[in-house]
Design a protein around this motif. Sequence first.
Motif, PDB file in Angstrom:
ATOM      1  N   CYS A   1      27.253   3.320  36.888  1.00  0.00           N
ATOM      2  CA  CYS A   1      27.043   4.714  37.273  1.00  0.00           C
ATOM      3  C   CYS A   1      25.551   5.037  37.374  1.00  0.00           C
ATOM      4  CB  CYS A   1      27.722   5.629  36.264  1.00  0.00           C
ATOM      5  SG  CYS A   1      29.529   5.509  36.252  1.00  0.00           S
ATOM      6  N   ALA A   2      24.785   4.577  36.391  1.00  0.00           N
ATOM      7  CA  ALA A   2      23.343   4.824  36.441  1.00  0.00           C
ATOM      8  C   ALA A   2      22.701   4.164  37.653  1.00  0.00           C
ATOM      9  CB  ALA A   2      22.688   4.327  35.145  1.00  0.00           C
ATOM     10  N   GLY A   3      23.166   2.964  37.983  1.00  0.00           N
ATOM     11  CA  GLY A   3      22.630   2.288  39.166  1.00  0.00           C
ATOM     12  C   GLY A   3      22.951   3.030  40.442  1.00  0.00           C
ATOM     13  N   LEU A   4      24.191   3.547  40.547  1.00  0.00           N
ATOM     14  CA  LEU A   4      24.566   4.310  41.735  1.00  0.00           C
ATOM     15  C   LEU A   4      23.749   5.590  41.857  1.00  0.00           C
ATOM     16  CD1 LEU A   4      28.456   3.892  41.671  1.00  0.00           C
ATOM     17  CD2 LEU A   4      26.830   2.761  43.180  1.00  0.00           C
ATOM     18  N   VAL A   5      23.574   6.278  40.733  1.00  0.00           N
ATOM     19  CA  VAL A   5      22.762   7.502  40.763  1.00  0.00           C
ATOM     20  C   VAL A   5      21.328   7.188  41.169  1.00  0.00           C
ATOM     21  CG1 VAL A   5      21.815   9.340  39.322  1.00  0.00           C
ATOM     22  CG2 VAL A   5      24.215   8.688  39.082  1.00  0.00           C
ATOM     23  N   PHE A   6      20.797   6.088  40.648  1.00  0.00           N
ATOM     24  CA  PHE A   6      19.427   5.697  41.010  1.00  0.00           C
ATOM     25  C   PHE A   6      19.315   5.387  42.496  1.00  0.00           C
ATOM     26  CE2 PHE A   6      16.294   2.271  41.592  1.00  0.00           C
ATOM     27  CZ  PHE A   6      15.145   2.944  41.181  1.00  0.00           C
ATOM     28  N   LEU A   7      20.327   4.664  43.033  1.00  0.00           N
ATOM     29  CA  LEU A   7      20.297   4.345  44.462  1.00  0.00           C
ATOM     30  C   LEU A   7      20.389   5.604  45.308  1.00  0.00           C
ATOM     31  CD1 LEU A   7      22.526   1.130  44.612  1.00  0.00           C
ATOM     32  CD2 LEU A   7      20.053   1.275  44.831  1.00  0.00           C
ATOM     33  N   LEU A   8      21.270   6.547  44.906  1.00  0.00           N
ATOM     34  CA  LEU A   8      21.386   7.796  45.654  1.00  0.00           C
ATOM     35  C   LEU A   8      20.069   8.561  45.633  1.00  0.00           C
ATOM     36  CD1 LEU A   8      24.943   9.007  44.557  1.00  0.00           C
ATOM     37  CD2 LEU A   8      24.269   8.065  46.766  1.00  0.00           C
ATOM     38  N   CYS A   9      19.461   8.641  44.456  1.00  0.00           N
ATOM     39  CA  CYS A   9      18.165   9.320  44.366  1.00  0.00           C
ATOM     40  C   CYS A   9      17.111   8.622  45.208  1.00  0.00           C
ATOM     41  CB  CYS A   9      17.717   9.396  42.905  1.00  0.00           C
ATOM     42  SG  CYS A   9      18.781  10.416  41.849  1.00  0.00           S
ATOM     43  N   LEU A  10      17.137   7.292  45.188  1.00  0.00           N
ATOM     44  CA  LEU A  10      16.155   6.529  45.956  1.00  0.00           C
ATOM     45  C   LEU A  10      16.325   6.758  47.445  1.00  0.00           C
ATOM     46  CD1 LEU A  10      13.874   4.442  45.880  1.00  0.00           C
ATOM     47  CD2 LEU A  10      15.599   2.645  45.964  1.00  0.00           C
ATOM     48  N   PHE A  11      17.590   6.704  47.930  1.00  0.00           N
ATOM     49  CA  PHE A  11      17.826   6.932  49.350  1.00  0.00           C
ATOM     50  C   PHE A  11      17.497   8.368  49.737  1.00  0.00           C
ATOM     51  CE2 PHE A  11      20.955   3.263  49.115  1.00  0.00           C
ATOM     52  CZ  PHE A  11      20.091   2.394  49.780  1.00  0.00           C
TER      53      PHE A  11
ATOM     54  N   ARG B   1      13.844   8.641  49.844  1.00  0.00           N
ATOM     55  CA  ARG B   1      13.305   7.923  51.009  1.00  0.00           C
ATOM     56  C   ARG B   1      13.503   8.735  52.279  1.00  0.00           C
ATOM     57  NH1 ARG B   1      15.355   1.994  53.184  1.00  0.00           N
ATOM     58  NH2 ARG B   1      13.967   1.890  55.010  1.00  0.00           N
ATOM     59  N   SER B   2      14.720   9.308  52.471  1.00  0.00           N
ATOM     60  CA  SER B   2      14.973  10.101  53.669  1.00  0.00           C
ATOM     61  C   SER B   2      14.088  11.337  53.696  1.00  0.00           C
ATOM     62  CB  SER B   2      16.441  10.499  53.729  1.00  0.00           C
ATOM     63  OG  SER B   2      16.803  11.268  52.589  1.00  0.00           O
ATOM     64  N   THR B   3      13.924  11.982  52.533  1.00  0.00           N
ATOM     65  CA  THR B   3      13.061  13.160  52.473  1.00  0.00           C
ATOM     66  C   THR B   3      11.612  12.790  52.774  1.00  0.00           C
ATOM     67  OG1 THR B   3      14.533  14.096  50.800  1.00  0.00           O
ATOM     68  CG2 THR B   3      12.339  15.057  51.011  1.00  0.00           C
ATOM     69  N   LEU B   4      11.155  11.663  52.217  1.00  0.00           N
ATOM     70  CA  LEU B   4       9.786  11.219  52.451  1.00  0.00           C
ATOM     71  C   LEU B   4       9.556  10.889  53.923  1.00  0.00           C
ATOM     72  CD1 LEU B   4       7.075  10.486  51.180  1.00  0.00           C
ATOM     73  CD2 LEU B   4       7.948   8.186  50.786  1.00  0.00           C
ATOM     74  N   VAL B   5      10.529  10.204  54.529  1.00  0.00           N
ATOM     75  CA  VAL B   5      10.395   9.855  55.950  1.00  0.00           C
ATOM     76  C   VAL B   5      10.352  11.115  56.799  1.00  0.00           C
ATOM     77  CG1 VAL B   5      11.552   8.748  57.884  1.00  0.00           C
ATOM     78  CG2 VAL B   5      11.429   7.579  55.684  1.00  0.00           C
ATOM     79  N   ARG B   6      11.227  12.073  56.465  1.00  0.00           N
ATOM     80  CA  ARG B   6      11.251  13.331  57.233  1.00  0.00           C
ATOM     81  C   ARG B   6       9.943  14.085  57.066  1.00  0.00           C
ATOM     82  NH1 ARG B   6      15.510  14.949  55.326  1.00  0.00           N
ATOM     83  NH2 ARG B   6      14.775  16.395  53.733  1.00  0.00           N
ATOM     84  N   ASP B   7       9.423  14.122  55.833  1.00  0.00           N
ATOM     85  CA  ASP B   7       8.153  14.813  55.605  1.00  0.00           C
ATOM     86  C   ASP B   7       7.004  14.141  56.340  1.00  0.00           C
ATOM     87  OD1 ASP B   7       9.516  16.567  54.010  1.00  0.00           O
ATOM     88  OD2 ASP B   7       8.938  15.594  52.107  1.00  0.00           O
TER      89      ASP B   7
END
Length: 351
Positions: free
Chosen positions: A244-254, A257-263
């Motif tokens: 669960c922690a790994g999935l949450v980390f991946l979701l946060c990372l993605f 990443r999408s927010t950073l790319v958009r910015d």
Amino acid sequence: YLHSILKNHTAHACEGDLLVIKCPSRTSVAVLSAFYGRRVPNKHLCPAPNANITAEEEDTDCTSSTALEKVLSECQDERSCHIPVLAPVFGPDPCPLTTKYLLVSYKCKPHHHTRLVCENERLRLMCKNESVLAIYSATFGHLLHGSPNCPEEPGSKSDMCLSAVALRKVSRRCHGRENCSIFADTQTFGDPCFPGTRKHLRVSFTCPRYLLEDVGRGSTDPFMISDLTHLPERVALYFVSGICAGLVFLLCLFGLRSTLVRDVKDLVSDLNYQLKASRRQRKELMDDLFDEDVSDTSSFRHLTQSYRATETLSPSTLSVELVEREVQQTRAHPNGDIWPQLDSSPYAIHK
């Protein structure tokens, strides 16, 4: 060594062979189960040497009722044993036309020492050769049949009663030490029995050179070790929590990443827009400056031309020049004649 004494072992031998069971040093065989007969087809285990036996003739529900008793008599509490897998060894043959096998499940348990003292006596435990005490069991109270070492008074009858804290008390006092002593009384273990019941303390221990798990230097309390009965549940809980922690980390990372790319894209777009606007403003400013320069130059030329034209064609200036010329000519005639010479043009003054 630890692997061999902690796991369950399984040994088997086909009919006509010799089954050998052997445990490491300082351990003995503890038989868990034994089977002699056949429950699976011979093509999977111990095939029959006579290939003429068909599947219909083979008996796959063949069991000897004396197998466990025979194995216990040969191997229990022994370090090693050898059992020939022959039908006469196990009594009457339950299926003469079927080839059989012997299957034994066992463990290798360490050798235990047992010490017993009666109530109000002191129990002393000691290990030699740099080994330490490992407490396996401890009981304080009264067993159903009593104890021959601690006889009761004639005519007294007591039920079985045992202290619930005996193992904890003995382990905290003795586990992991080279020697220890403990007093077997109700003040130490409490009184689990009715008044007047004769009690005793019985401890089972061994002396290994090292313990299975070292709690820490200076600590001899085995109850500080986590309860191993809940280990599978804890491992499963930690595993699921990790996923669960790994999935949450991946979701946060993605998401990051999408927010950073958009910015970044928005920033690049804003910079391009500002750069184009700056270039457009600079171009407009240069055009305005060029237009003002051209206008100033034209005005200067126009004013210069007007001034020159005025200076050349002014009537007053022309009259003054003509008068000066006339005076000069008059001074040039000694007789005072003011008329010009004959060859001069009558229109000179007018011109």
